[in-house]
Design an enzyme around this catalytic site. Structure first.
Site, PDB file in Angstrom:
ATOM      1  N   TRP A 107       3.248  -5.758  -0.598  1.00  0.00           N
ATOM      2  CA  TRP A 107       3.956  -4.988  -1.628  1.00  0.00           C
ATOM      3  C   TRP A 107       5.191  -4.317  -1.051  1.00  0.00           C
ATOM      4  O   TRP A 107       6.258  -4.319  -1.666  1.00  0.00           O
ATOM      5  CB  TRP A 107       3.025  -3.978  -2.294  1.00  0.00           C
ATOM      6  CG  TRP A 107       1.859  -4.633  -2.959  1.00  0.00           C
ATOM      7  CD1 TRP A 107       0.541  -4.444  -2.665  1.00  0.00           C
ATOM      8  CD2 TRP A 107       1.893  -5.601  -4.018  1.00  0.00           C
ATOM      9  NE1 TRP A 107      -0.238  -5.236  -3.486  1.00  0.00           N
ATOM     10  CE2 TRP A 107       0.564  -5.944  -4.307  1.00  0.00           C
ATOM     11  CE3 TRP A 107       2.929  -6.214  -4.750  1.00  0.00           C
ATOM     12  CZ2 TRP A 107       0.223  -6.874  -5.303  1.00  0.00           C
ATOM     13  CZ3 TRP A 107       2.596  -7.130  -5.739  1.00  0.00           C
ATOM     14  CH2 TRP A 107       1.259  -7.453  -6.001  1.00  0.00           C
ATOM     15  N   ASP A 174       5.439   4.257  -3.123  1.00  0.00           N
ATOM     16  CA  ASP A 174       4.630   3.413  -4.002  1.00  0.00           C
ATOM     17  C   ASP A 174       3.177   3.847  -3.823  1.00  0.00           C
ATOM     18  O   ASP A 174       2.574   3.578  -2.787  1.00  0.00           O
ATOM     19  CB  ASP A 174       4.830   1.939  -3.615  1.00  0.00           C
ATOM     20  CG  ASP A 174       3.948   0.993  -4.442  1.00  0.00           C
ATOM     21  OD1 ASP A 174       3.151   1.473  -5.271  1.00  0.00           O
ATOM     22  OD2 ASP A 174       4.076  -0.239  -4.237  1.00  0.00           O
ATOM     23  N   LYS A 198      -4.548   0.152 -11.118  1.00  0.00           N
ATOM     24  CA  LYS A 198      -5.469   0.310  -9.994  1.00  0.00           C
ATOM     25  C   LYS A 198      -6.325   1.561 -10.181  1.00  0.00           C
ATOM     26  O   LYS A 198      -7.533   1.490 -10.107  1.00  0.00           O
ATOM     27  CB  LYS A 198      -4.700   0.392  -8.670  1.00  0.00           C
ATOM     28  CG  LYS A 198      -3.664  -0.704  -8.466  1.00  0.00           C
ATOM     29  CD  LYS A 198      -4.251  -1.994  -7.930  1.00  0.00           C
ATOM     30  CE  LYS A 198      -3.317  -3.182  -8.078  1.00  0.00           C
ATOM     31  NZ  LYS A 198      -2.020  -3.065  -7.426  1.00  0.00           N
TER      32      LYS A 198
HETATM   33  C1  LIG Z   1      -0.717  -3.973  -7.289  1.00  0.00           C
HETATM   34  C2  LIG Z   1       0.380  -3.333  -6.535  1.00  0.00           C
HETATM   35  C3  LIG Z   1       1.733  -3.542  -6.859  1.00  0.00           C
HETATM   36  C4  LIG Z   1       2.173  -4.497  -7.938  1.00  0.00           C
HETATM   37  O1  LIG Z   1       1.946  -3.990  -9.186  1.00  0.00           O
HETATM   38  P1  LIG Z   1       2.414  -4.780 -10.501  1.00  0.00           P
HETATM   39  O2  LIG Z   1       2.063  -3.775 -11.555  1.00  0.00           O
HETATM   40  O3  LIG Z   1       1.609  -6.024 -10.569  1.00  0.00           O
HETATM   41  O4  LIG Z   1       3.857  -5.044 -10.405  1.00  0.00           O
HETATM   42  C5  LIG Z   1       2.680  -2.867  -6.131  1.00  0.00           C
HETATM   43  N1  LIG Z   1       2.349  -2.031  -5.130  1.00  0.00           N
HETATM   44  C6  LIG Z   1       1.066  -1.813  -4.777  1.00  0.00           C
HETATM   45  C7  LIG Z   1       0.751  -0.891  -3.654  1.00  0.00           C
HETATM   46  C8  LIG Z   1       0.048  -2.462  -5.465  1.00  0.00           C
HETATM   47  O5  LIG Z   1      -1.237  -2.240  -5.119  1.00  0.00           O
END
Ligand SMILES: *Cc1c(COP(=O)(O)O)cnc(C)c1O
Length: 362
Positions: A107, A174, A198
């Site tokens: 990511w 993030d 998540k």
């Molecule tokens: C799942 C995830 C993403 C991607 O998320 P999307 O909503 O599918 O774009 C980005 N960063 C982290 C840390 C993730 O776990």
């Protein structure tokens, strides 16, 4: 008819992840009759009073749970966390400036890729040399960065930043896979973003909390849909927002607050992670994939010493009503995601299966 008791499997899935049963119940009911309007939440106007209240409460809960002071704007946007990989540099990276990234996995790498397209971008630290099995520490942070981008929890590799870097440079984080799972001081960050699916709600909504004073300084025009200032002005309703994912996120945040908030969930999350890692370290059949000090409390990754026995183990945990345990293809083995809504009993069910497996095959 809506089932009052939802019988659930032990859902260790990495995302979209498990949600509290009572939230699913409330969401299901709102799909039929929202706020006693005799309308579904799926068919109301996002400009209705009732949804405005949902948006207001969602933002207020985010601010409260992150402890945000004045000066932050909270947005709920579409496009997933991946859209934020692009929006962050589009809004914070100056034409004559520089962005710094810490590369700790898939990511983080995707975020870095977008920033390179937008402008001058440097990798400040990376753990790619050891397959992202650790969190880089003690690296020098150039003071002339527009921002430093970090990933608090690496969902795929199972590492987590325990101590955030101390720097005068604006921190962008993030937090998709560990938001609201532990105490963080939101005010230490210039911008926090997280895809809902998540630890917060269903896929489709992404939360962004941003310090407003940092915006509008890139020296470049921005496309409207990529512009935080446009979304702030439109109060997250510049275009039709993801109504249902925002509503369910609000329900989850209510659930979290009602039960005792971050302090309450952090303790449970620590217990769950401790139980998992204790079993991995004790059990002769398994081994963890990351350095111990950087182990994630959210995504526990482990592999088997004898991979040829994987089908046997898979049979056992599936029979025990466990779901979503397969590791990401980049790491292999197994990944137990311990998001907020996963109860300790589910972890106990898994560790019991691991013990039974050892007894049978060691
Ligand atoms: C799942 C995830 C993403 C991607 O998320 P999307 O909503 O599918 O774009 C980005 N960063 C982290 C840390 C993730 O776990």
């Amino acid at each position: 008819m809506i089932a009052k008791e939802i019988t659930k499997v032990h859902n260790f899935g990495p995302g979209p992840g498990i949600l509290p049963a009572e939230v699913l119940q409330q969401a299901a009911e709102a799909c039929i009759n929202f706020d006693n309007l005799n309308l579904s939440v799926l068919e109301i106007s996002h400009r209705s009073k009732n949804f405005e209240k949902v948006m207001e409460e969602s933002k207020a809960l985010v601010k409260e749970l992150l402890g945000l002071k004045e000066g932050y704007q909270v947005l709920f946007l579409g496009g997933g966390a991946s859209m934020q990989f692009a929006m962050v540099p589009c809004n914070l990276l100056r034409t004559d400036g520089k962005a710094g990234y810490v590369n700790t996995g898939v990511w983080a790498g995707k975020a870095l890729k977008e920033s390179k397209i937008v402008g001058n971008t440097v990798v400040v630290a990376s753990s790619e040399d050891k397959k992202f099995s650790y969190i880089p520490k003690g690296y020098a942070i150039p003071t002339d960065l527009d921002y430093l981008h970090i990933t608090s929890n690496n969902t795929i590799y199972g590492t987590q930043i325990k101590q955030f870097p101390k720097t005068s440079v604006p921190l962008v984080c993030d937090m998709s896979s560990d938001i609201f799972s532990r105490k963080v001081n939101g005010n230490d960050f210039a911008l926090i973003y997280a895809g809902a699916q998540k630890n917060m709600g269903p896929a489709g909504a992404t939360m962004v909390a941003v310090r407003e004073d940092l915006l509008g300084k890139t020296g470049r025009k921005n496309l409207s849909m990529l512009d935080y200032q446009v979304h702030i002005k439109g109060e997250s309703m510049y275009n039709t927002p993801p109504v249902f994912p925002i509503y369910v996120s609000m329900l989850t945040l209510r659930w979290l607050k009602k039960n005792g908030g971050i302090e309450w969930i952090e303790k449970i999350n620590e217990q769950k992670a401790a139980a998992m890692y204790h079993e991995i370290d004790r059990n002769s059949m398994f081994t963890g994939t990351t350095v111990v000090e950087d182990r994630s409390n959210m995504n526990v990754t482990f592999i088997m010493h004898k991979p040829e026995l994987e089908p046997e183990f898979d049979k056992l945990w599936k029979e025990a009503g466990i779901s979503g345990l397969r590791g990401h293809r980049d790491v292999g083995g197994y990944r137990a995601s311990l998001y907020n809504a996963l109860p300790l009993e589910s972890v106990n069910a898994l560790t019991e299966v691991m013990q039974a497996f050892e007894k049978k095959f060691a």
